[in-house]
Design a protein around this motif. Structure first.
Motif, PDB file in Angstrom:
ATOM      1  N   THR A 149       0.824  -1.209   0.000  1.00 27.00           N
ATOM      2  CA  THR A 149       0.000   0.000   0.000  1.00 27.00           C
ATOM      3  C   THR A 149       0.856   1.255   0.000  1.00 27.00           C
ATOM      4  O   THR A 149       1.932   1.291   0.590  1.00 27.00           O
ATOM      5  CB  THR A 149      -0.953   0.026   1.213  1.00 27.00           C
ATOM      6  OG1 THR A 149      -0.175   0.027   2.409  1.00 27.00           O
ATOM      7  CG2 THR A 149      -1.881  -1.169   1.206  1.00 27.00           C
ATOM      8  N   GLU A 150       0.347   2.250  -0.679  1.00 25.83           N
ATOM      9  CA  GLU A 150       0.897   3.598  -0.690  1.00 25.83           C
ATOM     10  C   GLU A 150      -0.293   4.537  -0.551  1.00 25.83           C
ATOM     11  O   GLU A 150      -1.434   4.117  -0.764  1.00 25.83           O
ATOM     12  CB  GLU A 150       1.626   3.879  -2.008  1.00 25.83           C
ATOM     13  CG  GLU A 150       2.829   2.980  -2.245  1.00 25.83           C
ATOM     14  CD  GLU A 150       3.519   3.323  -3.546  1.00 25.83           C
ATOM     15  OE1 GLU A 150       4.665   3.767  -3.479  1.00 25.83           O
ATOM     16  OE2 GLU A 150       2.887   3.158  -4.614  1.00 25.83           O
ATOM     17  N   PRO A 151      -0.066   5.795  -0.220  1.00 22.48           N
ATOM     18  CA  PRO A 151      -1.206   6.704  -0.059  1.00 22.48           C
ATOM     19  C   PRO A 151      -2.067   6.840  -1.317  1.00 22.48           C
ATOM     20  O   PRO A 151      -3.274   7.019  -1.225  1.00 22.48           O
ATOM     21  CB  PRO A 151      -0.551   8.036   0.296  1.00 22.48           C
ATOM     22  CG  PRO A 151       0.748   7.652   0.926  1.00 22.48           C
ATOM     23  CD  PRO A 151       1.195   6.415   0.197  1.00 22.48           C
ATOM     24  N   THR A 152      -1.473   6.731  -2.494  1.00 15.95           N
ATOM     25  CA  THR A 152      -2.236   6.955  -3.727  1.00 15.95           C
ATOM     26  C   THR A 152      -2.380   5.705  -4.581  1.00 15.95           C
ATOM     27  O   THR A 152      -2.898   5.791  -5.698  1.00 15.95           O
ATOM     28  CB  THR A 152      -1.572   8.049  -4.574  1.00 15.95           C
ATOM     29  OG1 THR A 152      -0.234   7.638  -4.899  1.00 15.95           O
ATOM     30  CG2 THR A 152      -1.540   9.378  -3.834  1.00 15.95           C
ATOM     31  N   ILE A 205      -2.623   1.033  -4.527  1.00 15.19           N
ATOM     32  CA  ILE A 205      -2.569  -0.289  -3.925  1.00 15.19           C
ATOM     33  C   ILE A 205      -2.012  -1.231  -4.994  1.00 15.19           C
ATOM     34  O   ILE A 205      -2.528  -1.281  -6.105  1.00 15.19           O
ATOM     35  CB  ILE A 205      -3.969  -0.783  -3.492  1.00 15.19           C
ATOM     36  CG1 ILE A 205      -4.668   0.237  -2.591  1.00 15.19           C
ATOM     37  CG2 ILE A 205      -3.876  -2.156  -2.820  1.00 15.19           C
ATOM     38  CD1 ILE A 205      -3.980   0.533  -1.283  1.00 15.19           C
ATOM     39  N   PRO A 207      -6.805   3.560  -4.303  1.00 21.17           N
ATOM     40  CA  PRO A 207      -7.355   3.112  -3.018  1.00 21.17           C
ATOM     41  C   PRO A 207      -8.882   2.994  -3.021  1.00 21.17           C
ATOM     42  O   PRO A 207      -9.434   2.086  -2.405  1.00 21.17           O
ATOM     43  CB  PRO A 207      -6.879   4.185  -2.041  1.00 21.17           C
ATOM     44  CG  PRO A 207      -5.598   4.673  -2.640  1.00 21.17           C
ATOM     45  CD  PRO A 207      -5.860   4.662  -4.132  1.00 21.17           C
ATOM     46  N   SER A 208      -9.573   3.874  -3.730  1.00 24.93           N
ATOM     47  CA  SER A 208     -11.041   3.789  -3.776  1.00 24.93           C
ATOM     48  C   SER A 208     -11.511   2.504  -4.473  1.00 24.93           C
ATOM     49  O   SER A 208     -12.512   1.908  -4.067  1.00 24.93           O
ATOM     50  CB  SER A 208     -11.622   5.011  -4.481  1.00 24.93           C
ATOM     51  OG  SER A 208     -11.110   5.112  -5.799  1.00 24.93           O
ATOM     52  N   THR A 251     -10.956  -0.355  -1.964  1.00 23.41           N
ATOM     53  CA  THR A 251     -11.990  -0.302  -0.924  1.00 23.41           C
ATOM     54  C   THR A 251     -13.313  -0.860  -1.447  1.00 23.41           C
ATOM     55  O   THR A 251     -13.988  -1.631  -0.758  1.00 23.41           O
ATOM     56  CB  THR A 251     -12.179   1.141  -0.430  1.00 23.41           C
ATOM     57  OG1 THR A 251     -10.933   1.596   0.112  1.00 23.41           O
ATOM     58  CG2 THR A 251     -13.260   1.238   0.636  1.00 23.41           C
TER      59      THR A 251
END
Length: 61
Positions: free
Chosen positions: A26-29, A31, A52-53, A56
């Motif tokens: 994972t990274e902030p912007t 996956i 990431p959205s 999710t």
């Protein structure tokens, strides 16, 4: 595709027998998702990258 700097984690649903395993980094912007059978710390490995959205939404489904 480079694995440099990514920390991969095996799915908690994966067994210890080396079977069908998925790993994520994972990274902030982003996956990153790969098959653990293709993992090699010394070489680039095939993986897909999603927002990431999207990750999710996939987990919620």
């Amino acid at each position: 595709m480079s694995n440099t700097g990514l920390r991969w984690y095996k799915s908690s649903y994966s067994g210890s027998d080396g079977g069908n395993c998925v790993e994520v980094a994972t990274e902030p912007t982003a996956i990153h998702i790969r098959d653990s059978k293709t993992a090699d710390a010394d070489a680039p490995t095939p993986h897909i990258t999603v927002a990431p959205s999207a990750w999710t939404a996939f987990l919620a489904w």
